[in-house]
Scaffold this motif. Structure first.
Motif, mmCIF file in Angstrom:
data_model
loop_
_atom_site.group_PDB
_atom_site.id
_atom_site.type_symbol
_atom_site.label_atom_id
_atom_site.label_comp_id
_atom_site.label_asym_id
_atom_site.label_seq_id
_atom_site.Cartn_x
_atom_site.Cartn_y
_atom_site.Cartn_z
ATOM 1 N N GLY A 13 25.453 -4.644 -47.906
ATOM 2 C CA GLY A 13 24.517 -5.142 -46.888
ATOM 3 C C GLY A 13 23.743 -3.959 -46.304
ATOM 4 N N GLY A 14 22.967 -4.241 -45.258
ATOM 5 C CA GLY A 14 22.142 -3.198 -44.661
ATOM 6 C C GLY A 14 22.977 -2.038 -44.121
ATOM 7 N N ALA A 15 24.117 -2.347 -43.459
ATOM 8 C CA ALA A 15 24.951 -1.283 -42.871
ATOM 9 C C ALA A 15 25.508 -0.386 -43.975
ATOM 10 C CB ALA A 15 26.094 -1.895 -42.065
ATOM 11 N N SER A 215 16.555 -10.872 -47.655
ATOM 12 C CA SER A 215 17.712 -10.857 -46.764
ATOM 13 C C SER A 215 18.824 -11.696 -47.369
ATOM 14 C CB SER A 215 17.301 -11.468 -45.426
ATOM 15 O OG SER A 215 18.417 -11.596 -44.608
ATOM 16 N N ARG A 216 20.062 -11.378 -46.955
ATOM 17 C CA ARG A 216 21.130 -12.286 -47.362
ATOM 18 C C ARG A 216 20.831 -13.670 -46.803
ATOM 19 N NH1 ARG A 216 24.720 -11.561 -42.742
ATOM 20 N NH2 ARG A 216 23.973 -9.704 -41.665
ATOM 21 N N LEU A 217 21.319 -14.699 -47.510
ATOM 22 C CA LEU A 217 21.059 -16.067 -47.052
ATOM 23 C C LEU A 217 22.087 -16.396 -45.970
ATOM 24 C CD1 LEU A 217 20.424 -17.773 -50.530
ATOM 25 C CD2 LEU A 217 18.756 -16.774 -48.961
ATOM 26 N N TRP A 220 21.173 -17.314 -39.400
ATOM 27 C CA TRP A 220 20.404 -16.554 -38.400
ATOM 28 C C TRP A 220 19.329 -15.668 -39.024
ATOM 29 C CZ3 TRP A 220 20.054 -11.241 -37.321
ATOM 30 C CH2 TRP A 220 20.961 -10.402 -37.981
ATOM 31 N N LYS A 221 19.357 -15.512 -40.339
ATOM 32 C CA LYS A 221 18.289 -14.753 -41.000
ATOM 33 C C LYS A 221 17.036 -15.622 -41.151
ATOM 34 C CE LYS A 221 20.128 -10.643 -41.723
ATOM 35 N NZ LYS A 221 19.515 -9.412 -41.202
ATOM 36 N N GLY A 222 17.197 -16.938 -40.946
ATOM 37 C CA GLY A 222 16.040 -17.822 -40.745
ATOM 38 C C GLY A 222 15.180 -18.109 -41.964
ATOM 39 N N GLY A 273 18.011 -14.752 -55.690
ATOM 40 C CA GLY A 273 19.361 -14.182 -55.612
ATOM 41 C C GLY A 273 19.312 -12.711 -55.224
ATOM 42 N N PHE A 274 20.454 -12.026 -55.318
ATOM 43 C CA PHE A 274 20.505 -10.600 -54.934
ATOM 44 C C PHE A 274 19.779 -9.763 -55.982
ATOM 45 C CE2 PHE A 274 22.071 -6.314 -54.695
ATOM 46 C CZ PHE A 274 22.097 -6.079 -53.322
ATOM 47 N N ARG A 275 18.928 -8.849 -55.540
ATOM 48 C CA ARG A 275 18.172 -8.006 -56.479
ATOM 49 C C ARG A 275 18.319 -6.534 -56.084
ATOM 50 N NH1 ARG A 275 14.366 -11.046 -60.087
ATOM 51 N NH2 ARG A 275 13.303 -9.029 -60.197
ATOM 52 N N SER A 276 18.218 -5.684 -57.085
ATOM 53 C CA SER A 276 18.300 -4.240 -56.817
ATOM 54 C C SER A 276 16.924 -3.591 -56.891
ATOM 55 C CB SER A 276 19.215 -3.565 -57.833
ATOM 56 O OG SER A 276 20.432 -4.244 -57.870
ATOM 57 N N GLY A 299 16.726 -4.104 -38.819
ATOM 58 C CA GLY A 299 15.759 -4.769 -39.706
ATOM 59 C C GLY A 299 15.212 -3.809 -40.747
ATOM 60 N N ARG A 300 16.105 -3.371 -41.643
ATOM 61 C CA ARG A 300 15.692 -2.429 -42.696
ATOM 62 C C ARG A 300 14.512 -2.959 -43.497
ATOM 63 N NH1 ARG A 300 19.173 1.536 -44.493
ATOM 64 N NH2 ARG A 300 18.446 1.293 -46.646
ATOM 65 N N VAL A 301 14.539 -4.258 -43.757
ATOM 66 C CA VAL A 301 13.500 -4.828 -44.636
ATOM 67 C C VAL A 301 12.100 -4.650 -44.046
ATOM 68 C CG1 VAL A 301 15.008 -6.476 -45.817
ATOM 69 C CG2 VAL A 301 13.879 -7.150 -43.709
ATOM 70 N N VAL A 303 10.989 -2.025 -42.310
ATOM 71 C CA VAL A 303 10.555 -0.656 -42.629
ATOM 72 C C VAL A 303 10.283 -0.530 -44.128
ATOM 73 C CG1 VAL A 303 11.213 1.779 -42.560
ATOM 74 C CG2 VAL A 303 11.882 0.265 -40.690
ATOM 75 N N GLU A 304 11.130 -1.137 -44.938
ATOM 76 C CA GLU A 304 10.942 -1.039 -46.391
ATOM 77 C C GLU A 304 9.599 -1.635 -46.809
ATOM 78 O OE1 GLU A 304 15.607 -1.091 -47.834
ATOM 79 O OE2 GLU A 304 14.625 -2.989 -47.445
ATOM 80 N N ALA A 305 9.240 -2.778 -46.209
ATOM 81 C CA ALA A 305 7.938 -3.389 -46.524
ATOM 82 C C ALA A 305 6.815 -2.432 -46.139
ATOM 83 C CB ALA A 305 7.793 -4.718 -45.786
HETATM 84 N N1 UDP Z 1 18.649 -6.162 -49.965
HETATM 85 C C1 UDP Z 1 18.925 -5.863 -51.302
HETATM 86 N N2 UDP Z 1 18.899 -6.883 -52.207
HETATM 87 C C2 UDP Z 1 18.613 -8.168 -51.854
HETATM 88 C C3 UDP Z 1 18.343 -8.464 -50.471
HETATM 89 C C4 UDP Z 1 18.368 -7.418 -49.558
HETATM 90 O O1 UDP Z 1 19.185 -4.711 -51.669
HETATM 91 O O2 UDP Z 1 18.602 -9.019 -52.726
HETATM 92 C C5 UDP Z 1 18.665 -5.040 -49.006
HETATM 93 C C6 UDP Z 1 17.345 -4.865 -48.251
HETATM 94 O O3 UDP Z 1 16.413 -4.175 -49.044
HETATM 95 C C7 UDP Z 1 17.806 -4.096 -47.016
HETATM 96 C C8 UDP Z 1 19.235 -4.631 -46.784
HETATM 97 O O4 UDP Z 1 19.609 -5.312 -47.984
HETATM 98 O O5 UDP Z 1 17.865 -2.705 -47.281
HETATM 99 C C9 UDP Z 1 19.312 -5.583 -45.621
HETATM 100 O O6 UDP Z 1 19.238 -4.858 -44.440
HETATM 101 P P1 UDP Z 1 18.719 -5.503 -43.076
HETATM 102 O O7 UDP Z 1 18.808 -4.444 -42.018
HETATM 103 O O8 UDP Z 1 17.361 -6.074 -43.271
HETATM 104 O O9 UDP Z 1 19.734 -6.694 -42.808
HETATM 105 P P2 UDP Z 1 21.354 -6.745 -42.764
HETATM 106 O O10 UDP Z 1 21.828 -7.212 -44.106
HETATM 107 O O11 UDP Z 1 21.836 -5.368 -42.434
HETATM 108 O O12 UDP Z 1 21.656 -7.731 -41.681
#
Ligand code: UDP
Length: 391
Positions: A13-15, A215-217, A220-222, A273-276, A299-301, A303-305
């Motif tokens: 996850g993000g952490a 984001s993970r599904l 609260w991620k909405g 689904g989950f992508r790298s 909210g890493r996503v 900044v990434e965008a």
């Molecule tokens: N992410 C990913 N693959 C996915 C969906 C999300 O690698 O399919 C990454 C995303 O790029 C981001 C992190 O997961 O770096 C999510 O961090 P964010 O702070 O947005 O949310 P958190 O999961 O920590 O609540």
């Protein structure tokens, strides 16, 4: 500096992504202890970061339930903490990156007399944690010599919940901007768009306006807010939902699929689904939407965008407010407001030149503000201060 990092999650996850970036900086002398095997330790091994699995059994804890109840019994906790305490004697400090790591880390730190650091990636508020969990987090975190909060919003909520203000320092997540900029050329971008858009054959001419959600599904991620917004947007607006239900939120996944069906949006919503390949996918999108209904800790996503140069709209709460300057580096809409989100999507679609100017400004600012080297230097300095105090 020899650091024993601790993280409960086997999942990425993000952490965990944030921790990997920090641990890489310290990898010659440090170790990451994880409580479960999975994609996170695998990712650490790929980066050649030393990793040790401390417990093959996952500690079953839901955020909404009691941390203590989830720990089932002290039979499970004490041997884990004792093993970590033993290991931590070879390190200068214990660095807990998640709540369960905080519970185990605090106990281990007591046993081994190693200082405890807590990296706070959460907003400790009733929207995210039960009362008992909040109390446990605050009580244990207050034993730490240093708390690194991932945003001002996380810091403020921590203090409001009873956390000590004197040891909290805000350090934003850091990023390697080169991983995001120009991650994909325009031919590969067209190819990727047509791959992910292959919803049906008549969309192959790619007149779509793609809104990506990364984001993970999780409720609260909405993701449901974006799906709802689509019905107020022009027909060619398509949503990509990138991410998986990391913590067993299968009911929500079913709910999203049902929502798509009942709004007849099957051709306009794609679950990837989950992508790298996040930088490539984000670069291929016309807009990235962040739609959390509860305050986002960082909210890493977002900044990434920005680093990809893709315009971004975020839900106006928590850390997102600190990341986005509305109208200058992105857009903010009220959490849960699908109509307001649809309005921003439509504006970006109708005024691409303006959207690109905003995205360029965001990128230039994000490169400066969220530089990983600077962040790691800040963290090294904060940890170094602890070592000095010990002398
Ligand atoms: N992410 C990913 N693959 C996915 C969906 C999300 O690698 O399919 C990454 C995303 O790029 C981001 C992190 O997961 O770096 C999510 O961090 P964010 O702070 O947005 O949310 P958190 O999961 O920590 O609540």
């Amino acid at each position: 500096m020899k650091v024993l990092f601790l993280d409960q999650s086997g999942k990425l996850g993000g952490a965990e992504l944030c921790l990997a970036d920090i641990a890489e900086h310290f990898k010659q002398t440090s170790l990451v202890g994880v409580f479960d095997e999975g994609t996170f330790p695998q990712y650490l091994r790929q980066l050649e970061i030393p990793v040790k699995i401390f417990n093959k059994q996952t500690l079953q804890v839901q955020k909404a339930s009691s941390l203590l109840a989830g720990l089932k019994s002290l039979n499970q906790l004490i041997p884990l903490a004792a093993a970590i305490a033993q290991c931590s004697r070879q390190y200068d400090l214990i660095y807990a990156n998640t709540q369960k790591a905080l519970v185990v880390g605090a106990l281990s730190s007591l046993l081994s007399r190693r200082p405890l650091v807590y990296h706070l990636h959460d907003i400790v508020s009733p929207e995210h944690f039960s009362r008992i969990n909040r109390r446990i987090i605050i009580t244990l975190a207050n034993r730490a010599v240093l708390i690194i909060a991932n945003s001002q919003a996380s810091r403020d909520a921590f203090i409001q919940a009873g956390g000590r203000a004197d040891c909290v320092h805000v350090v934003y997540n850091g990023f390697r901007s080169e991983d995001y900029a120009n991650s994909i050329d325009s031919a590969a971008q067209r190819q990727l768009r047509s791959e992910v858009l292959s919803l049906d054959s008549n969309q192959s001419d790619d007149t779509s306006f793609i809104v990506g959600h990364f984001s993970r599904l999780s409720p609260w991620k909405g993701q449901h807010v974006l799906i709802e917004a689509l019905q107020y947007c022009p027909e060619n607006v398509t949503a990509l939902l990138v991410g998986d239900a990391l913590f067993g939120e299968q009911d929500y996944v079913q709910q999203l699929r049902q929502q798509v069906k009942s709004l007849k949006l099957e051709n306009r919503v794609k679950f990837l689904g989950f992508r790298s390949d996040i930088p490539q996918l984000m670069s291929a999108c016309d807009l990235v939407a962040h739609t959390s209904t509860a305050p986002e800790p960082f909210g890493r996503v977002i900044v990434e965008a920005m680093l990809c140069g893709t315009p971004v709209v975020a839900a106006a709460a928590g850390g997102a407010i600190e990341l986005v300057d509305p109208g200058r580096t992105g857009w903010l809409t009220p959490p849960g407001d699908a109509k307001a989100l649809a309005e921003v999507i439509t504006t970006c679609q109708n005024q691409p030149d303006w959207a690109n100017v905003v995205a360029d400004q965001a990128k230039a600012q994000a490169v400066r503000r969220f530089n990983l080297e600077t962040v790691n230097a800040d963290i090294a300095r904060l940890l170094g201060n602890i070592k000095q105090q010990k002398r």
